[in-house]
Design a protein around this motif. Structure first.
Motif, PDB file in Angstrom:
ATOM      1  N   GLU A  38       0.841  -1.210   0.000  1.00 57.00           N
ATOM      2  CA  GLU A  38       0.000   0.000   0.000  1.00 57.00           C
ATOM      3  C   GLU A  38       0.874   1.256   0.000  1.00 57.00           C
ATOM      4  OE1 GLU A  38      -3.321   0.357  -0.476  1.00 57.00           O
ATOM      5  OE2 GLU A  38      -3.174  -1.787  -0.905  1.00 57.00           O
ATOM      6  N   ARG A  39       1.949   1.232   0.769  1.00 56.93           N
ATOM      7  CA  ARG A  39       2.889   2.367   0.777  1.00 56.93           C
ATOM      8  C   ARG A  39       3.533   2.528  -0.604  1.00 56.93           C
ATOM      9  NH1 ARG A  39       7.315   2.289   4.866  1.00 56.93           N
ATOM     10  NH2 ARG A  39       7.434   4.466   4.235  1.00 56.93           N
ATOM     11  N   ALA A  40       3.781   1.417  -1.280  1.00 56.62           N
ATOM     12  CA  ALA A  40       4.366   1.487  -2.624  1.00 56.62           C
ATOM     13  C   ALA A  40       3.411   2.200  -3.582  1.00 56.62           C
ATOM     14  CB  ALA A  40       4.698   0.086  -3.131  1.00 56.62           C
ATOM     15  N   LYS A  41       2.126   1.954  -3.439  1.00 62.20           N
ATOM     16  CA  LYS A  41       1.143   2.632  -4.291  1.00 62.20           C
ATOM     17  C   LYS A  41       1.185   4.144  -4.094  1.00 62.20           C
ATOM     18  CE  LYS A  41      -2.131  -1.224  -4.382  1.00 62.20           C
ATOM     19  NZ  LYS A  41      -3.453  -1.683  -3.902  1.00 62.20           N
ATOM     20  N   ARG A  42       1.556   4.574  -2.888  1.00 60.65           N
ATOM     21  CA  ARG A  42       1.648   6.007  -2.581  1.00 60.65           C
ATOM     22  C   ARG A  42       3.013   6.586  -2.942  1.00 60.65           C
ATOM     23  NH1 ARG A  42      -0.854   3.985   2.211  1.00 60.65           N
ATOM     24  NH2 ARG A  42       1.055   4.322   3.417  1.00 60.65           N
ATOM     25  N   GLY A  43       3.934   5.753  -3.422  1.00 60.96           N
ATOM     26  CA  GLY A  43       5.252   6.225  -3.814  1.00 60.96           C
ATOM     27  C   GLY A  43       6.235   6.390  -2.672  1.00 60.96           C
ATOM     28  N   GLU A  44       5.885   5.890  -1.482  1.00 56.12           N
ATOM     29  CA  GLU A  44       6.771   6.025  -0.323  1.00 56.12           C
ATOM     30  C   GLU A  44       7.898   4.999  -0.335  1.00 56.12           C
ATOM     31  OE1 GLU A  44       4.292   5.616   3.130  1.00 56.12           O
ATOM     32  OE2 GLU A  44       3.004   7.290   2.543  1.00 56.12           O
ATOM     33  N   VAL A  45       7.666   3.878  -0.985  1.00 51.87           N
ATOM     34  CA  VAL A  45       8.654   2.796  -1.033  1.00 51.87           C
ATOM     35  C   VAL A  45       8.619   2.150  -2.416  1.00 51.87           C
ATOM     36  CG1 VAL A  45       8.373   2.274   1.433  1.00 51.87           C
ATOM     37  CG2 VAL A  45       7.120   0.941  -0.234  1.00 51.87           C
ATOM     38  N   ASP A  46       9.694   1.447  -2.720  1.00 49.53           N
ATOM     39  CA  ASP A  46       9.709   0.481  -3.808  1.00 49.53           C
ATOM     40  C   ASP A  46       9.955  -0.860  -3.144  1.00 49.53           C
ATOM     41  OD1 ASP A  46       9.442   1.978  -6.266  1.00 49.53           O
ATOM     42  OD2 ASP A  46      11.458   2.768  -5.919  1.00 49.53           O
ATOM     43  N   GLY A  61      12.909  -7.407  -1.516  1.00 50.47           N
ATOM     44  CA  GLY A  61      13.482  -6.347  -0.693  1.00 50.47           C
ATOM     45  C   GLY A  61      12.957  -5.003  -1.128  1.00 50.47           C
ATOM     46  N   GLY A  62      13.134  -4.041  -0.252  1.00 47.78           N
ATOM     47  CA  GLY A  62      12.582  -2.729  -0.536  1.00 47.78           C
ATOM     48  C   GLY A  62      13.538  -1.599  -0.245  1.00 47.78           C
ATOM     49  N   VAL A  63      13.091  -0.414  -0.644  1.00 48.23           N
ATOM     50  CA  VAL A  63      13.778   0.823  -0.302  1.00 48.23           C
ATOM     51  C   VAL A  63      12.712   1.793   0.182  1.00 48.23           C
ATOM     52  CG1 VAL A  63      13.765   1.638  -2.708  1.00 48.23           C
ATOM     53  CG2 VAL A  63      15.329   2.653  -1.074  1.00 48.23           C
ATOM     54  N   ASP A  64      12.950   2.362   1.342  1.00 48.92           N
ATOM     55  CA  ASP A  64      12.012   3.282   1.984  1.00 48.92           C
ATOM     56  C   ASP A  64      12.527   4.698   1.786  1.00 48.92           C
ATOM     57  OD1 ASP A  64      10.339   4.720   3.693  1.00 48.92           O
ATOM     58  OD2 ASP A  64      10.317   3.158   5.223  1.00 48.92           O
ATOM     59  N   SER A  69      15.706  10.890   8.038  1.00 47.98           N
ATOM     60  CA  SER A  69      17.021  11.373   7.607  1.00 47.98           C
ATOM     61  C   SER A  69      17.004  11.887   6.171  1.00 47.98           C
ATOM     62  CB  SER A  69      18.053  10.245   7.714  1.00 47.98           C
ATOM     63  OG  SER A  69      17.770   9.235   6.750  1.00 47.98           O
ATOM     64  N   GLY A  70      15.998  11.495   5.392  1.00 43.64           N
ATOM     65  CA  GLY A  70      15.946  11.863   3.989  1.00 43.64           C
ATOM     66  C   GLY A  70      16.786  10.964   3.103  1.00 43.64           C
ATOM     67  N   ARG A 101      18.415   5.857  -7.882  1.00 44.02           N
ATOM     68  CA  ARG A 101      18.976   6.766  -8.887  1.00 44.02           C
ATOM     69  C   ARG A 101      17.875   7.333  -9.789  1.00 44.02           C
ATOM     70  NH1 ARG A 101      22.288   2.496  -9.617  1.00 44.02           N
ATOM     71  NH2 ARG A 101      24.288   2.637  -8.582  1.00 44.02           N
ATOM     72  N   GLY A 102      16.886   6.502 -10.093  1.00 48.93           N
ATOM     73  CA  GLY A 102      15.777   6.940 -10.941  1.00 48.93           C
ATOM     74  C   GLY A 102      14.974   8.074 -10.337  1.00 48.93           C
ATOM     75  N   ARG A 103      15.071   8.247  -9.043  1.00 54.98           N
ATOM     76  CA  ARG A 103      14.404   9.363  -8.360  1.00 54.98           C
ATOM     77  C   ARG A 103      15.344  10.565  -8.208  1.00 54.98           C
ATOM     78  NH1 ARG A 103       9.893   7.798  -4.170  1.00 54.98           N
ATOM     79  NH2 ARG A 103       9.099   5.880  -5.073  1.00 54.98           N
ATOM     80  N   GLY A 104      16.530  10.459  -8.811  1.00 55.12           N
ATOM     81  CA  GLY A 104      17.476  11.560  -8.738  1.00 55.12           C
ATOM     82  C   GLY A 104      18.225  11.649  -7.420  1.00 55.12           C
ATOM     83  N   LEU A 105      18.233  10.567  -6.649  1.00 60.36           N
ATOM     84  CA  LEU A 105      18.899  10.550  -5.343  1.00 60.36           C
ATOM     85  C   LEU A 105      20.261   9.873  -5.470  1.00 60.36           C
ATOM     86  CD1 LEU A 105      15.729   9.546  -3.323  1.00 60.36           C
ATOM     87  CD2 LEU A 105      16.718  11.832  -3.538  1.00 60.36           C
ATOM     88  N   THR A 106      21.184  10.239  -4.601  1.00 65.26           N
ATOM     89  CA  THR A 106      22.561   9.763  -4.754  1.00 65.26           C
ATOM     90  C   THR A 106      23.111   9.035  -3.539  1.00 65.26           C
ATOM     91  OG1 THR A 106      23.402  11.900  -4.016  1.00 65.26           O
ATOM     92  CG2 THR A 106      23.122  11.586  -6.411  1.00 65.26           C
ATOM     93  N   LEU A 107      22.306   8.803  -2.519  1.00 65.88           N
ATOM     94  CA  LEU A 107      22.754   8.056  -1.345  1.00 65.88           C
ATOM     95  C   LEU A 107      21.816   6.895  -1.090  1.00 65.88           C
ATOM     96  CD1 LEU A 107      23.637  10.809   1.312  1.00 65.88           C
ATOM     97  CD2 LEU A 107      25.233   9.338   0.078  1.00 65.88           C
TER      98      LEU A 107
END
Length: 162
Positions: A38-46, A61-64, A69-70, A101-107
């Motif tokens: 459900e959180r994935a549908k909201r874009g909070e996680v993959d 596995g996922g990424v939150d 911390s951002g 990376r697809g979200r433009g994030l680098t960490l």
């Protein structure tokens, strides 16, 4: 003995993948994963699945992205026990990093139980470096439904994504 090579695909985990006994998960873990979807549908996680040609996930596995911390946090990384040390964990982590990376994030960051030397070695091989320690824990459920709390120290690792 000859090597057996099986093509793998990585895709979003979907509710239809989850069933009692999925990857040995208990009812509590399955219920929590439905919440994650459900959180994935909201874009909070993959939350991803690595699958052989059968389409049945052998790793998840996922990424939150919603951590205070951002910094995106990889979590709930799991490869079916008989298939560990076959490179599937590497495929999963690299796919999650690609999503970041697809979200433009680098960490990217993750935590590993200090008693889990094997996964930590994988993460370090993939370029993650220790940035700290913190107390952690999670609930464990036995097949009979008994839930106990597992407390440990977590090693926090971070990677700058190119």
């Amino acid at each position: 003995m000859p090597d057996v090579v099986v093509p793998l695909t990585v895709r979003d985990l979907v509710a239809e993948d989850l069933y009692p006994g999925f990857s040995g998960w208990t009812g509590t873990h399955l219920a929590g994963t439905f919440e994650v979807l459900e959180r994935a549908k909201r874009g909070e996680v993959d939350f991803l699945a690595v699958c052989p040609p059968s389409g049945i996930p052998v790793a998840t596995g996922g990424v939150d992205y919603a951590k205070p911390s951002g910094v995106p946090v990889l979590w709930q990384l799991e490869v079916d026990a008989p298939l560990r040390s076959c490179g599937i964990g590497t495929v999963l982590v690299q796919a999650l990093e690609e999503r970041i990376r697809g979200r433009g994030l680098t960490l990217a960051e993750l935590g590993v139980d200090e008693n889990a030397a094997r996964p930590r070695a994988l993460y370090e091989r993939l370029g993650y470096v220790v940035v700290g320690r913190e107390p952690g824990g999670w609930n464990r459920e036995t097949p009979d439904g008994t839930v106990t709390r597992y407390e440990t120290m977590i090693t926090v690792l971070r990677k700058t994504l190119a």
